[in-house]
Design an enzyme around this catalytic site. Structure first.
Site, mmCIF file in Angstrom:
data_model
loop_
_atom_site.group_PDB
_atom_site.id
_atom_site.type_symbol
_atom_site.label_atom_id
_atom_site.label_comp_id
_atom_site.label_asym_id
_atom_site.label_seq_id
_atom_site.Cartn_x
_atom_site.Cartn_y
_atom_site.Cartn_z
ATOM 1 N N GLY A 270 0.829 5.819 -0.938
ATOM 2 C CA GLY A 270 0.072 7.031 -0.730
ATOM 3 C C GLY A 270 -1.171 7.139 -1.595
ATOM 4 O O GLY A 270 -2.197 7.653 -1.161
ATOM 5 N N MET A 271 -1.093 6.646 -2.833
ATOM 6 C CA MET A 271 -2.213 6.781 -3.759
ATOM 7 C C MET A 271 -3.112 5.564 -3.823
ATOM 8 O O MET A 271 -4.269 5.674 -4.199
ATOM 9 C CB MET A 271 -1.691 7.047 -5.174
ATOM 10 C CG MET A 271 -1.356 8.479 -5.407
ATOM 11 S SD MET A 271 -0.792 8.807 -7.083
ATOM 12 C CE MET A 271 -1.757 7.720 -8.092
ATOM 13 N N GLU B 191 0.853 -1.183 0.000
ATOM 14 C CA GLU B 191 0.000 0.000 0.000
ATOM 15 C C GLU B 191 0.888 1.230 0.000
ATOM 16 O O GLU B 191 1.914 1.269 0.671
ATOM 17 C CB GLU B 191 -0.892 -0.012 1.238
ATOM 18 C CG GLU B 191 -1.972 1.016 1.200
ATOM 19 C CD GLU B 191 -2.988 0.831 2.317
ATOM 20 O OE1 GLU B 191 -3.567 1.848 2.718
ATOM 21 O OE2 GLU B 191 -3.189 -0.310 2.771
ATOM 22 N N ASP C 120 10.614 8.928 -8.619
ATOM 23 C CA ASP C 120 10.742 8.288 -7.299
ATOM 24 C C ASP C 120 11.597 7.028 -7.412
ATOM 25 O O ASP C 120 11.218 5.959 -6.943
ATOM 26 C CB ASP C 120 9.362 7.968 -6.721
ATOM 27 C CG ASP C 120 9.398 7.769 -5.201
ATOM 28 O OD1 ASP C 120 10.362 8.233 -4.552
ATOM 29 O OD2 ASP C 120 8.465 7.142 -4.670
ATOM 30 N N LYS D 240 -3.433 -2.482 -9.112
ATOM 31 C CA LYS D 240 -3.318 -1.299 -8.250
ATOM 32 C C LYS D 240 -4.637 -0.563 -8.278
ATOM 33 O O LYS D 240 -5.154 -0.222 -9.340
ATOM 34 C CB LYS D 240 -2.192 -0.391 -8.738
ATOM 35 C CG LYS D 240 -1.968 0.804 -7.835
ATOM 36 C CD LYS D 240 -0.742 1.582 -8.275
ATOM 37 C CE LYS D 240 -0.422 2.694 -7.307
ATOM 38 N NZ LYS D 240 0.829 3.382 -7.681
#
Length: 182
Positions: free
Chosen positions: A21-22, A19, A134, A41
Site C-alpha cells: 500500500g505504501m 508492492e 501487521d 523500499k
C-alpha cells in the site's frame, strides 16, 4: 516505479520483490560491488497526505531495533532528483511463513524454531516502544539459512509517537488483535 539497472543513491536496482500500500520493494546491489545485496523500499509518490510521515516512522522504528529476528536497516535517504524517499534494509531471502503453511503442517520442532525467535524479536521491538501492527504469515520470512526475520514495519507505531490518523484501523483484518474489536 523503478526499472532494473536504474541507480538510486548508492544502489543499483536488480528486480522488483513486491508492492504494498505504501511502497514498492526491490532487490538491489551496491554500486561498488554486486556482492552486497539489499532490499530497497521506495515510498509511492501518489500516497495519501500522511504517507511520507508514515514511511519516515517505519524507518525510525526499524532503525531503533537491533535483533536477529527483525530485518536490519542499512540506510534511509531521499533521491532528490526523483523526489523519492527510500529505505535500504537487509535482504531476507527465503520463503514467507505463508508459503511454508501452503506446503502443509509443521512438526512441533520446526514451529518452535520459527515462533520462538519471532516472539523474542517482537518482545525486543515492544521493549523499545515499537509495535508492528501487521503480524501475519506473509510478513515473516524463513530465511534460506534457517533464521527468521520479521519484515514490513510499514504501519508500525511507536509508543511515544503521535497518531497519524484519527479514524479507521490499520492492519490486515484476519490478523488484527482482539482488542481492536472492543
Amino acid at each position: 516505479m523503478l526499472r532494473a539497472g536504474e541507480r538510486i543513491g548508492d544502489w543499483i536496482v536488480e528486480k522488483p520483490l513486491g508492492e504494498g500500500g505504501m511502497g514498492a520493494v526491490y532487490r538491489v546491489h551496491s554500486a561498488l560491488t554486486q556482492r552486497l545485496s539489499a532490499a530497497l523500499k521506495v515510498m509511492k509518490p501518489s500516497g495519501g497526505a500522511d504517507s511520507r510521515q508514515r514511511f519516515v516512522r517505519e524507518a525510525e522504528a526499524l532503525a531503533a531495533l537491533r535483533h536477529p529476528a527483525v530485518v536490519r536497516v542499512m540506510e534511509f535517504a531521499e533521491d532528490d532528483a526523483r523526489g523519492l524517499v527510500y529505505l535500504v534494509m537487509e535482504l531476507a531471502m527465503g520463503e514467507t511463513l505463508r508459503q511454508r503453511f501452503n506446503r502443509g503442517p509443521m512438526e512441533l520442532r520446526e514451529a518452535l524454531g520459527i515462533f520462538t525467535p519471532l516472539a523474542r524479536g517482537l518482545d525486543h521491538a515492544h521493549s523499545h516502544g515499537v509495535f508492528h501492527r501487521d503480524i501475519k504469515p506473509s510478513n515473516i520470512v524463513i530465511c534460506d539459512d534457517g533464521t527468521v526475520r520479521l519484515v514490513d514495519f510499514g504501519i508500525a507505531a511507536a509508543h511515544n509517537a503521535e497518531p497519524l490518523t484519527n479514524t479507521g484501523q490499520l492492519g490486515t483484518l484476519a490478523y488484527l488483535p482482539p482488542e481492536v474489536f472492543k
